[in-house]
Design an enzyme around this catalytic site. Structure first.
Site, PDB file in Angstrom:
ATOM      1  N   ASP A  81       0.838  -1.191   0.000  1.00 38.16           N
ATOM      2  CA  ASP A  81       0.000   0.000   0.000  1.00 38.16           C
ATOM      3  C   ASP A  81       0.873   1.240   0.000  1.00 38.16           C
ATOM      4  O   ASP A  81       2.084   1.163  -0.196  1.00 38.16           O
ATOM      5  CB  ASP A  81      -0.971  -0.032   1.177  1.00 38.16           C
ATOM      6  CG  ASP A  81      -0.247  -0.178   2.502  1.00 38.16           C
ATOM      7  OD1 ASP A  81       0.985  -0.158   2.502  1.00 38.16           O
ATOM      8  OD2 ASP A  81      -0.927  -0.301   3.537  1.00 38.16           O
ATOM      9  N   LYS A  82       0.272   2.422   0.223  1.00 39.52           N
ATOM     10  CA  LYS A  82       1.007   3.680   0.103  1.00 39.52           C
ATOM     11  C   LYS A  82       2.141   3.806   1.108  1.00 39.52           C
ATOM     12  O   LYS A  82       3.143   4.456   0.837  1.00 39.52           O
ATOM     13  CB  LYS A  82       0.051   4.858   0.257  1.00 39.52           C
ATOM     14  CG  LYS A  82      -0.930   5.001  -0.859  1.00 39.52           C
ATOM     15  CD  LYS A  82      -1.833   6.181  -0.608  1.00 39.52           C
ATOM     16  CE  LYS A  82      -2.898   6.268  -1.687  1.00 39.52           C
ATOM     17  NZ  LYS A  82      -3.821   7.374  -1.431  1.00 39.52           N
ATOM     18  N   THR A  83       2.001   3.200   2.258  1.00 37.84           N
ATOM     19  CA  THR A  83       3.045   3.333   3.278  1.00 37.84           C
ATOM     20  C   THR A  83       4.216   2.399   3.018  1.00 37.84           C
ATOM     21  O   THR A  83       5.249   2.520   3.666  1.00 37.84           O
ATOM     22  CB  THR A  83       2.466   3.046   4.675  1.00 37.84           C
ATOM     23  OG1 THR A  83       1.975   1.704   4.695  1.00 37.84           O
ATOM     24  CG2 THR A  83       1.354   4.013   5.008  1.00 37.84           C
TER      25      THR A  83
END
Length: 109
Positions: A95-97
């Site tokens: 994901d984005k993290t």
């Protein structure tokens, strides 16, 4: 030795020059060994690969970097083909993290 083989007519046919062998004896013996036993080489190669797989499984089991402190669980190799399967990973979804996605379904009441 070469003298014992000279009396066999099928190795040195009539009219052939016995002294016209240009290879040293050790090369001739090595070629003979390789030709006679070449069909057995895949079996020894398979055994060597299994030894490598077992040693890689041991190193994965004893790797402290693969220890999960939250679950108190080290890495467990249950198959000797694990290294081959890990080498076939093409995509890692994140994901984005940057952490791996975790599909957790929680029941809300």
């Amino acid at each position: 030795t070469k003298e014992t083989f000279e009396k066999y007519w099928y190795l040195f046919p009539h009219g052939s020059d016995k002294d016209n062998i240009h290879l040293p004896d050790w090369i001739g013996y090595w070629l003979t060994f390789f030709i006679l036993y070449s069909n057995l080489m895949p079996i020894s190669l398979y055994a060597a690969m299994e030894v490598c797989n077992c040693s890689q499984a041991y190193f994965i089991n004893s790797d402290l970097g693969m220890y999960d402190e939250e679950q108190d669980c080290p890495a467990a190799v249950r198959s000797t083909n694990l290294c081959h399967e890990l080498g076939q990973v093409s995509y890692v979804f994140s994901d984005k993290t940057g952490t791996l996605t975790q599909n957790v379904m929680e029941l809300k009441r």
